[in-house]
Scaffold this active site. Structure first.
Site, short mmCIF file in Angstrom:
data_model
loop_
_atom_site.label_atom_id
_atom_site.label_comp_id
_atom_site.label_asym_id
_atom_site.label_seq_id
_atom_site.Cartn_x
_atom_site.Cartn_y
_atom_site.Cartn_z
CG HIS A 125 -1.91 -1.14 1.23
ND1 HIS A 125 -3.07 -1.16 0.51
CD2 HIS A 125 -1.84 -2.34 1.87
CE1 HIS A 125 -3.70 -2.31 0.72
NE2 HIS A 125 -2.96 -3.05 1.52
CG ASN B 161 -7.86 -5.10 0.51
OD1 ASN B 161 -7.22 -4.08 0.74
ND2 ASN B 161 -7.36 -6.30 0.73
#
Length: 476
Positions: free
Chosen positions: A74, A147
């Protein structure tokens, strides 16, 4: 600010004093002129630089450290501020203060991200997307670490570091490696459901504004009577779900690698504030015991035909950050940041909170003692964790959860769903074959076998398309 826009001009009533990092005004006491902040002390016009030049060392020391170590996953992200509002009464299934009454509003911060790429990687890369939300509730911060896919590649958390290594760079060549990528996936078939999502066009969303968010993990919501339900949360984009084809995403990665970041910022600047409607799936402990799959298995969804969605809220992003580094890059999210009424389930992904270390901002609790001090007594709110139903008996095991025929069922269901959408099965096969063709022959064959277990036609189509793309030099 979009491309070509004029930068903002800032005006102050007085000219600020240029200082070093410790606040001391920068000057050279033995010269009458004001120091040039881009100059450095040296011996003569061509002599060596001097370590006594605090300003120079101060500049270089800060420069070397002005970028915090990027997230292992990320790393590439964007974010904005917004507001959540309760739209439907769900007081019968939760005591969370933020959700207790229709119309109640809560401020929030959201960070979107790609998962596997480095800080400078293209936004349009084929990758899952992180979708983390920090709610600033009246009872503390509540983090939703979600997500854009409802499932994940693994259910045993010990596999996570190993899995991520296979999606990164080869330690010898420092290149992305198709053999490494597919060698892991073809030998860990619980990942196949997520692979079906990733290599469909869902793996290349059009923008952050046009994708959904899913908790994936299972949580517990406490009811007013003290009992609880297992829940999963879905946030559906109000802009409509929109994706790129592989060809469109590839072209955009060269044309504008920061497309998702730019699109989000510019949309909010224009006042086109994106929003998402929030739903919850609910299973009682008794229903969970009878459910076909473990409610803690991150590789499985709860079919909506069996566990319907219940709407409860909506959030809107309406404010861009003023400083990306301070407000978005340093934002930290943790699944363990919960509020009374929301609790972790027995899902194996739960992590404890920490103090100190990287990324700790906003004061690090200041001067408060880091032990139970009699000089700083604390109040404790009587919040009782509900542990009913969670009575576990069994041997301590140190082994992976085995793959069974059940691990291919939902992957095949998704293959059938793609078949009802024009061109999506064809795109999936093309996306897989274009990537898999770079892998070693033994790994390719193992991958064909994995997809054949999902669906015989799928496995055959992937094998034909992949082998047609294999370079002659790669045929071993």
């Amino acid at each position: 600010m979009g491309h070509g826009d004029e930068p903002k001009t800032y005006r102050y009533n007085e000219t600020p004093v240029y200082t070093a990092s410790n606040g001391c005004p920068v000057h050279i006491p033995y010269l009458s002129r004001v120091m040039d902040p881009q100059a450095a002390q040296r011996v003569g016009a061509n002599g060596p630089l001097l370590l006594q030049d605090f300003h120079l060392i101060d500049l270089l020391a800060h420069f070397d450290r002005e970028r915090i170590p990027e997230r292992v996953v990320h790393a590439k992200g964007a974010g904005a501020y917004g507001e959540f509002e309760v739209t439907d009464d769900i007081s019968d299934i939760t005591i969370v203060d933020m959700l207790k009454e229709v119309g109640k509003k809560t401020n929030l911060l959201t960070r979107f991200s790609t998962v596997g790429g480095e800080k400078g990687s293209p936004d349009s890369a084929r990758d899952p997307r992180g979708f983390a939300i920090k709610f600033y509730t009246e009872e503390g911060n509540w983090d939703w670490v979600f997500n854009n896919t409802p499932v994940f590649f693994l259910r045993d958390p010990a596999k996570f570091p190993v899995f991520i290594h296979t999606q990164k760079r080869n330690p010898q060549t420092n290149l992305k490696d198709a053999t490494m990528f597919w060698d892991y996936l073809s030998t860990h078939h619980e990942a196949v459901h997520q692979v079906m999502h990733l290599f469909s066009d869902r793996g290349t969303p059009y923008s952050y504004r046009h994708m959904n968010a899913y908790s994936g993990h299972t949580y517990k919501w406490i009811k007013p009577d003290g009992t609880f339900n297992y829940v999963q949360i879905h946030c559906k984009t109000d802009q409509g779900n929109k994706t790129f084809t592989n060809e469109e995403a590839t072209k955009l990665s060269a044309k504008n690698p920061d497309w998702h970041t730019q699109d989000l910022f510019n949309a909010i600047e224009r006042g086109e504030n994106p929003s998402w409607t929030c739903y919850v799936q609910v299973l009682s402990p008794e229903q969970a015991e009878k459910f076909r799959w473990s409610v803690f298995d991150l590789t499985k969804v709860w079919p909506q035909s069996e566990v319907p969605l219940r709407r409860f809220g909506r959030f809107t992003l309406n404010k861009n950050p003023q400083n990306y580094f301070a407000e978005i890059e340093q934002a930290a999210f943790s699944p363990s940041h919960m509020v009374p009424g929301a609790e972790p389930s027995a899902d194996p992904s739960f992590n404890p909170t920490h103090r100190d270390g990287y990324m700790n901002v906003h004061g690090n609790y200041g001067a408060n003692p880091n032990y139970p001090s009699t000089f700083r007594p604390l109040n404790y709110k009587p919040v009782k964790a509900n542990q009913e139903h969670e009575k576990w008996t069994g041997a301590v095991l140190a082994e992976q959860i085995p793959v069974t025929s059940e691990d291919y069922v939902q992957a095949n269901d998704l293959w059938q769903v793609l078949g009802r959408q024009p061109g999506q099965q064809e795109n999936f096969v093309k996306n897989i074959s274009g990537h898999l063709c770079g892998a070693h022959e033994r790994v390719r064959k193992a991958t064909y076998q994995m997809f054949t277990r999902v669906n015989k036609d799928l496995g055959a189509r992937i094998e034909i398309a992949t082998e047609a793309n294999v370079a002659p030099s790669a045929r071993l």
